[in-house]
Design a protein around this motif. Sequence first.
Motif, PDB file in Angstrom:
ATOM      1  N   LYS A 186       0.840  -1.195   0.000  1.00 21.27           N
ATOM      2  CA  LYS A 186       0.000   0.000   0.000  1.00 21.27           C
ATOM      3  C   LYS A 186       0.874   1.243   0.000  1.00 21.27           C
ATOM      4  N   GLU A 187       0.557   2.187  -0.883  1.00 21.13           N
ATOM      5  CA  GLU A 187       1.239   3.480  -0.940  1.00 21.13           C
ATOM      6  C   GLU A 187       0.181   4.570  -1.046  1.00 21.13           C
ATOM      7  N   VAL A 188       0.031   5.335   0.026  1.00 17.76           N
ATOM      8  CA  VAL A 188      -0.971   6.407   0.060  1.00 17.76           C
ATOM      9  C   VAL A 188      -0.304   7.690   0.543  1.00 17.76           C
ATOM     10  N   ASP A 189      -0.697   8.797  -0.064  1.00 18.68           N
ATOM     11  CA  ASP A 189      -0.133  10.102   0.285  1.00 18.68           C
ATOM     12  C   ASP A 189      -1.030  10.810   1.297  1.00 18.68           C
ATOM     13  N   LEU A 190      -0.418  11.462   2.274  1.00 16.41           N
ATOM     14  CA  LEU A 190      -1.154  12.300   3.218  1.00 16.41           C
ATOM     15  C   LEU A 190      -1.538  13.587   2.495  1.00 16.41           C
ATOM     16  N   ILE A 191      -2.847  13.785   2.300  1.00 20.25           N
ATOM     17  CA  ILE A 191      -3.269  14.948   1.517  1.00 20.25           C
ATOM     18  C   ILE A 191      -3.926  16.034   2.368  1.00 20.25           C
ATOM     19  N   ALA A 192      -4.287  15.709   3.623  1.00 19.63           N
ATOM     20  CA  ALA A 192      -4.869  16.727   4.502  1.00 19.63           C
ATOM     21  C   ALA A 192      -4.738  16.256   5.938  1.00 19.63           C
ATOM     22  N   HIS A 193      -4.487  17.222   6.849  1.00 18.82           N
ATOM     23  CA  HIS A 193      -4.392  16.926   8.276  1.00 18.82           C
ATOM     24  C   HIS A 193      -4.911  18.128   9.042  1.00 18.82           C
ATOM     25  N   ASN A 194      -5.819  17.881   9.999  1.00 19.74           N
ATOM     26  CA  ASN A 194      -6.416  18.991  10.743  1.00 19.74           C
ATOM     27  C   ASN A 194      -5.492  19.563  11.812  1.00 19.74           C
ATOM     28  N   ASN A 195      -4.418  18.879  12.105  1.00 17.67           N
ATOM     29  CA  ASN A 195      -3.457  19.360  13.104  1.00 17.67           C
ATOM     30  C   ASN A 195      -2.414  20.229  12.397  1.00 17.67           C
ATOM     31  N   PRO A 196      -2.366  21.538  12.682  1.00 23.09           N
ATOM     32  CA  PRO A 196      -1.398  22.406  12.000  1.00 23.09           C
ATOM     33  C   PRO A 196       0.045  21.937  12.181  1.00 23.09           C
ATOM     34  N   GLU A 197       0.334  21.244  13.272  1.00 29.50           N
ATOM     35  CA  GLU A 197       1.702  20.766  13.501  1.00 29.50           C
ATOM     36  C   GLU A 197       2.093  19.663  12.521  1.00 29.50           C
ATOM     37  N   ARG A 198       1.111  19.056  11.877  1.00 34.55           N
ATOM     38  CA  ARG A 198       1.389  18.005  10.898  1.00 34.55           C
ATOM     39  C   ARG A 198       1.353  18.518   9.464  1.00 34.55           C
ATOM     40  N   ALA A 199       1.124  19.797   9.264  1.00 35.00           N
ATOM     41  CA  ALA A 199       0.984  20.344   7.913  1.00 35.00           C
ATOM     42  C   ALA A 199       2.220  20.089   7.062  1.00 35.00           C
ATOM     43  N   GLY A 200       3.388  20.046   7.679  1.00 35.83           N
ATOM     44  CA  GLY A 200       4.611  19.802   6.925  1.00 35.83           C
ATOM     45  C   GLY A 200       4.708  18.399   6.365  1.00 35.83           C
ATOM     46  N   LEU A 201       3.849  17.484   6.830  1.00 37.32           N
ATOM     47  CA  LEU A 201       3.865  16.104   6.331  1.00 37.32           C
ATOM     48  C   LEU A 201       2.967  15.912   5.117  1.00 37.32           C
ATOM     49  N   ILE A 202       2.127  16.898   4.815  1.00 31.81           N
ATOM     50  CA  ILE A 202       1.208  16.762   3.681  1.00 31.81           C
ATOM     51  C   ILE A 202       2.006  16.594   2.385  1.00 31.81           C
ATOM     52  N   GLY A 203       1.592  15.621   1.590  1.00 36.59           N
ATOM     53  CA  GLY A 203       2.293  15.278   0.354  1.00 36.59           C
ATOM     54  C   GLY A 203       3.255  14.116   0.501  1.00 36.59           C
ATOM     55  N   ARG A 204       3.573  13.745   1.739  1.00 33.11           N
ATOM     56  CA  ARG A 204       4.464  12.607   1.947  1.00 33.11           C
ATOM     57  C   ARG A 204       3.679  11.293   1.920  1.00 33.11           C
ATOM     58  N   THR A 205       4.394  10.196   1.726  1.00 32.41           N
ATOM     59  CA  THR A 205       3.768   8.900   1.470  1.00 32.41           C
ATOM     60  C   THR A 205       3.849   7.988   2.673  1.00 32.41           C
ATOM     61  N   ARG A 206       2.764   7.277   2.902  1.00 32.74           N
ATOM     62  CA  ARG A 206       2.739   6.200   3.881  1.00 32.74           C
ATOM     63  C   ARG A 206       2.773   4.876   3.109  1.00 32.74           C
ATOM     64  N   LYS A 207       3.694   3.988   3.482  1.00 35.42           N
ATOM     65  CA  LYS A 207       3.835   2.700   2.812  1.00 35.42           C
ATOM     66  C   LYS A 207       3.625   1.568   3.810  1.00 35.42           C
ATOM     67  N   GLU A 208       2.941   0.524   3.352  1.00 39.41           N
ATOM     68  CA  GLU A 208       2.737  -0.664   4.181  1.00 39.41           C
ATOM     69  C   GLU A 208       2.949  -1.908   3.325  1.00 39.41           C
ATOM     70  N   MET A 209       3.530  -2.933   3.945  1.00 42.52           N
ATOM     71  CA  MET A 209       3.683  -4.225   3.289  1.00 42.52           C
ATOM     72  C   MET A 209       3.344  -5.313   4.300  1.00 42.52           C
ATOM     73  N   GLN A 210       2.378  -6.163   3.938  1.00 41.24           N
ATOM     74  CA  GLN A 210       1.984  -7.294   4.778  1.00 41.24           C
ATOM     75  C   GLN A 210       1.729  -8.508   3.894  1.00 41.24           C
TER      76      GLN A 210
END
Length: 430
Positions: free
Chosen positions: A309-333
């Motif tokens: 799974k590869e999904v991008d963080l496209i929105a976060h309600n916590n302003p402290e996480r705004a710098g992570l928007i556009g980065r990818t979360r990867k999972e392998m199982q």
Amino acid sequence: MSKHSYWIALVMVAALVAPLPALVQPESRDGRTGLRFNPDISVVIDSIFYGYDGPGPLGDALEALQGFGHAHGPGDDHHHHHHHDHGFEKGFNLRHLEVMLSADVDPYFKGWATVAVDTDGAELEEAVVLTTALPLGLQVKLGKFFSDFSRINAQHAHEWNFVDAPLIHHVLLGDHGLNEIGLQLSWLTPAPFFLQAGIEVLQGKNETAFEYHGDGPLPERSNPRLFVGWLRAAPNLTGRHALQFGVFAGRGVRQEEHLGPDGDDDIGSHYLDGHQWLYGADFVYRYTPPRAYGHGSFILEGGYLARKKEVDLIAHNNPERAGLIGRTRKEMQDGLYLQAAYGFAPRWRLGLRGEVLGLTNKWQLPNGAERSFDESYRATAMIDWTLTEFSRLRLQGSHGRYDLEDGKKDIQEVLLQAVFTFGSHGAHRF
């Protein structure tokens, strides 16, 4: 519709339509030229008594399974689980009452529809039209159907050799598997042994594997959103032996909506959009003895299934996480299973199954943190008594050790299944 999905769909429709003018009207299945207007009707009642010993039923444990669920790691806020609808309630369960209607449409098509009814209501499982007269070994299926993504997925629950499907199918595909609306094109090759390939273009509505929202912060994606390919082969064995191998893969849109306790407005709510790959392989070996009522029969089957799974963080309600928007979360199982059933007496079988989840089980989060999780295991034994081809009783017990969010837990299960079939029911696939 994207350009590549447009061309795939166009080719599949052309394969269906182009040969039709050249077809010669074949005989119907009863040997006469004409139609069979009266559909065959069958009913399957699948009931289960369920008991367990442990911190809770297996269905609850799978919601908290490390790595496979929606439990959050460093850099995420709150916990939000997606309901997978696994397992049974303690005591009596009606898995479903399945009603199937099937008939020849005309010399070129046949069709069937299956409705599953339980105590919560009714659900359309299948509504299928299948070609019967295309040349060159081609066949087209359209409607709503169980994808040929794996042997287990293509079967109905009452066809399984155990009460439940292997765990890896539950956690990656959900309780109903890949049951989708779309179109399938298959090709039975002219090879000197059985060799069949297929591709499927599907809407992509599986809530476990290909969760989709398409609203709010999450973008709309054009349909179809899921593409599956598979290949099956069976060598020519002598005598009463049969063997079949399969490989399969699928890619679809994946969106996730992680809401905090206060819903959309919670500071921890965030949204991810991307894709997920599923792929794997399976096999089945079958020995059919000359003795009556399955005495001496043997079936061995196993499979491996994985996801990426590869999904991008496209929105976060916590302003402290705004710098992570556009980065990818990867999972392998991944996970695998091996099971066997032996006919130790006329109408009686004994079965054993071993499973492991999470041989690969790791995350890479948008903030760069990485996590890995331990494996989970389950061992299962069953004994069944097939009174006739229309009724079967099965007793099954299992012991599993699962890596959950609050530590490793042992769960023992006991299931008693009764399956009854009446009406005109077609033969099951290999």
